[in-house]
Each structure stands twice: as C-alpha cells, then as structure tokens.
Design a protein around this motif. Sequence first.
Motif, PDB file in Angstrom:
ATOM      1  N   SER A  29      -1.206   5.458   3.221  1.00 60.83           N
ATOM      2  CA  SER A  29      -1.290   6.761   3.913  1.00 60.83           C
ATOM      3  C   SER A  29      -2.715   7.106   4.279  1.00 60.83           C
ATOM      4  O   SER A  29      -3.151   7.917   5.566  1.00 60.83           O
ATOM      5  CB  SER A  29      -1.109   7.950   2.773  1.00 60.83           C
ATOM      6  OG  SER A  29       0.478   7.722   2.679  1.00 60.83           O
TER       7      SER A  29
ATOM      8  N   GLN B  82      -3.509   5.267   7.764  1.00 55.65           N
ATOM      9  CA  GLN B  82      -2.901   5.501   9.062  1.00 55.65           C
ATOM     10  C   GLN B  82      -3.615   6.900   9.394  1.00 55.65           C
ATOM     11  O   GLN B  82      -3.740   7.815   8.903  1.00 55.65           O
ATOM     12  CB  GLN B  82      -1.459   6.019   8.554  1.00 55.65           C
ATOM     13  CG  GLN B  82      -0.455   6.454   9.661  1.00 55.65           C
ATOM     14  CD  GLN B  82       0.825   6.884   9.077  1.00 55.65           C
ATOM     15  OE1 GLN B  82       1.686   5.916   9.275  1.00 55.65           O
ATOM     16  NE2 GLN B  82       1.064   8.027   8.880  1.00 55.65           N
TER      17      GLN B  82
ATOM     18  N   THR C 106      -2.447   3.711  13.745  1.00 57.97           N
ATOM     19  CA  THR C 106      -1.765   4.688  14.204  1.00 57.97           C
ATOM     20  C   THR C 106      -0.417   4.930  13.372  1.00 57.97           C
ATOM     21  O   THR C 106      -0.130   5.948  13.205  1.00 57.97           O
ATOM     22  CB  THR C 106      -1.300   4.792  15.724  1.00 57.97           C
ATOM     23  OG1 THR C 106      -0.667   3.477  15.942  1.00 57.97           O
ATOM     24  CG2 THR C 106      -2.534   4.898  16.513  1.00 57.97           C
ATOM     25  N   ARG C 107       0.068   3.828  12.748  1.00 60.16           N
ATOM     26  CA  ARG C 107       1.154   4.014  12.017  1.00 60.16           C
ATOM     27  C   ARG C 107       1.416   2.957  10.893  1.00 60.16           C
ATOM     28  O   ARG C 107       1.323   1.664  11.465  1.00 60.16           O
ATOM     29  CB  ARG C 107       2.407   4.313  13.020  1.00 60.16           C
ATOM     30  CG  ARG C 107       3.779   4.386  12.155  1.00 60.16           C
ATOM     31  CD  ARG C 107       5.061   4.530  12.905  1.00 60.16           C
ATOM     32  NE  ARG C 107       5.029   3.515  14.096  1.00 60.16           N
ATOM     33  CZ  ARG C 107       6.011   3.557  15.163  1.00 60.16           C
ATOM     34  NH1 ARG C 107       6.767   4.712  15.532  1.00 60.16           N
ATOM     35  NH2 ARG C 107       5.951   2.560  16.091  1.00 60.16           N
ATOM     36  N   ILE C 108       1.585   3.135   9.883  1.00 54.58           N
ATOM     37  CA  ILE C 108       1.938   2.060   8.838  1.00 54.58           C
ATOM     38  C   ILE C 108       3.447   2.495   8.109  1.00 54.58           C
ATOM     39  O   ILE C 108       3.782   3.465   7.442  1.00 54.58           O
ATOM     40  CB  ILE C 108       0.878   2.115   7.525  1.00 54.58           C
ATOM     41  CG1 ILE C 108      -0.600   1.866   8.167  1.00 54.58           C
ATOM     42  CG2 ILE C 108       1.280   1.071   6.605  1.00 54.58           C
ATOM     43  CD1 ILE C 108      -1.402   1.788   7.124  1.00 54.58           C
TER      44      ILE C 108
ATOM     45  N   PHE D  70       1.419  -2.468  10.233  1.00 52.75           N
ATOM     46  CA  PHE D  70       0.414  -1.702  10.744  1.00 52.75           C
ATOM     47  C   PHE D  70       0.379  -1.568  12.424  1.00 52.75           C
ATOM     48  O   PHE D  70       0.218  -2.688  12.947  1.00 52.75           O
ATOM     49  CB  PHE D  70      -1.045  -2.203  10.503  1.00 52.75           C
ATOM     50  CG  PHE D  70      -1.037  -2.100   8.937  1.00 52.75           C
ATOM     51  CD1 PHE D  70      -0.149  -2.038   7.749  1.00 52.75           C
ATOM     52  CD2 PHE D  70      -2.444  -2.166   8.641  1.00 52.75           C
ATOM     53  CE1 PHE D  70      -0.425  -1.908   6.379  1.00 52.75           C
ATOM     54  CE2 PHE D  70      -2.965  -2.014   6.984  1.00 52.75           C
ATOM     55  CZ  PHE D  70      -1.753  -1.882   6.357  1.00 52.75           C
TER      56      PHE D  70
ATOM     57  N   THR E  28       7.363   6.261   8.049  1.00 52.25           N
ATOM     58  CA  THR E  28       6.338   5.782   7.244  1.00 52.25           C
ATOM     59  C   THR E  28       6.269   6.306   6.011  1.00 52.25           C
ATOM     60  O   THR E  28       5.384   6.366   5.106  1.00 52.25           O
ATOM     61  CB  THR E  28       5.284   6.746   8.055  1.00 52.25           C
ATOM     62  OG1 THR E  28       5.431   8.198   8.081  1.00 52.25           O
ATOM     63  CG2 THR E  28       4.794   6.248   9.341  1.00 52.25           C
TER      64      THR E  28
END
Length: 362
Positions: free
Chosen positions: A185, A188, A260-262, A283, A351
């Motif tokens: 978190s 990201q 940008t996003r995990i 990732f 996520t």
Amino acid sequence: MYRKVVCIGGSVILVLIAFVGALWVAPALGDHSNVATKKSCDRACLDGFVDSYLDALAVNDPSRLSLTQMVKFTEDGQRLKLGDGLWNTATGRGTYKFYMDDVQAGQVGFFGTMREAGEPIIISLRLKIENHKIAEIETIVVRNKDEAENLEKRAHPDPLFAETIPAADRVSRAELVKTANMYFSGMQLNDGKGDYPFTDDCDRVENGMEATNNRAADTADAVAAQGNSVDNARRRGDLSYSPEWGCKEQFQSGLLHFVTRIRDRRFVVIDPERGVAFAFGFFDHAAGKTRTFQIPDGRTVTVGPLTPWTWEMSEVFRVEHGKIRRIEAVYQRCPYGMGSGWSSWEDSMSTGVRWPAFPGKE
C-alpha cells in the motif's frame, strides 16, 4: 386389535427414529474420522516436498512426485499440464535455497536457483500439500543468468529469516499480513507521506541484488561524492530513487509513485514463529499521465516507464515488533495486466488483500 396397531405403529416410529438418528450420527462420525486421519506435515516434511519437486524437475520426470488427482500447475501465470514448460528444459538444481513454511496451512514457498540448458536461472515456487500429496504448484521462472549468479554468490538467505521470534513477541497471522501489506500500500502511487513500518536497518534484496543500502551501486560520481541521503539527492535535482537509500528513505522520497497499482496480493505462507509473510502479486506501471506527479518537497517530476508493463512478483517479509526488517523478492517483467492463473479476473484486478489466499482450504 387397537393395541396391536399401536404397538406396530410405535415400533415403526422407533425404527424411524433410530434410522434418522443414524443418518445424523454417521456424517458426524465421518467428519471426526476425516479429521483424525488427516495427515499433518511439519517444516521438515514441507521442505522435503520442495526438494522432491526440484529433484524431479531436474531430471524432467513428474512421475516421481506424489500428487493429488486434481493437481494444478502454473508457470509464469499460465496454467500448464504438469511436465510442460521448464519441465522440458531443466538440467539440474542450483545452490541457492530459501524455504518458507506454513505448517498450519500446509503451504511452502521457496526461492532458489536451477539450471536450464546448463545456465543458471531463478525459480520462485509454492506448493500446497494435502494429505502428503502435492495439490497445487505455482512457479515463476526468471531466466537471467547474471541475476541467478548474484543470488548464488549470496550463498544463502539472510539468517534473520530463520530466527525464531520469542513467544512473547509473536503476533497473529492476521497481524503479520496487515504489516506486510503496508509495504504494498505504501508503494502504490507512493506520495512519500504514508505510514512506512520499516526498522532503521531494514534491507531489501531483489533477484539477488541489494536494492537498499547498496554502497556499491553503479550510480553517478556525484551521488557517491555527496553521500547516501534523500536530501542531498533533492539538492542535486535527482529524479529517481537510489539503491543507496534505506527502505524508509526510498518510500519517503515519493519517487516510487510510478508504481500505479499493486494487485492480486495473495498471502500464501504465514509463519508467526519466524515472523515471515510470503505473498504473490503484480506491480503495474500504467505510464502516460501517471509519470508526472508531485513529490513531498513540492517539486513536480516526470519519471518512470514510458509504456505500460507489469512486474510479476513473489515477495517475503520478516516482521519484528510490528515493523518490516527484511525483504527478499523474486520477480520478472510480464505483459501489462497479466493474471496469476489462481484468481478470478475481479480478484486479479483488485488491490485488496487476499488471505487466506484460497478461502476454504486453510
């Protein structure tokens, strides 16, 4: 006559009661029997299954394995028939071995090296063991000779991963997952202002390379001359984080924002005795507008990948007193938005944390 009917009726009722009672009792007995006969698998047992798997893989012979009838196998996110993929090309075992055990869940993780066509490669492996048989096999194969050689030069994982946490200091499985997930978190869309639970001596290794506190990193002469400091880097106008920095410094820099996003955060091995949490995930780097952002000192920077792509990750954390002290990762680049082969599309894009990774099986 009436008495005979009553007697007969009473007998029938008694028989029915006995029959229904048997129906209720039988499953209960069956359940207890199943519990009693379910075979446990301790650390040595779990590690033994990894060794058996790798030995069979090295000689390209899956028939050597003890498997459940419905065993599932994936390699690099693709579901394959067991015996395909690396099973066709592996030529031997390597020297690096890192076992991660979850006796309660019957799961074992492993980072190590193998040989393929005689060249060193890295493998990340998860096995799910049910009644002393392999039920699930998940693998990531990193075909990078230099990185595999670097991992073997390390010889072994950080000894901290094997140290026992004192009983009084152990936390619940859920608490381990919560702390480890703060790493994902915090990275990201990193803004440098989050809660980053790292110890002062936190260190991270990625594919055999020191990704933090790396004084030997191949950086510019100016970086080496001005020291290992986020503030110095900002004064120089550097636009990327440095492997010379510590875990917390990298996150506080805000320069990891381009992740940008995990997603698909599947925690698969949890070991409170050793403070270990092992997870798979992806990732994503969306590129485009996400490359431009503001860092904590107010500057607007543009950094990160120019095109969309994804890291397929497997990452293990050592947690002590609610903070992350050690991290080791095995990862490889993959197509943007790729899935693991173990999640629905919705879960793959989420996520949120998935733990237990496979509900109903733990």
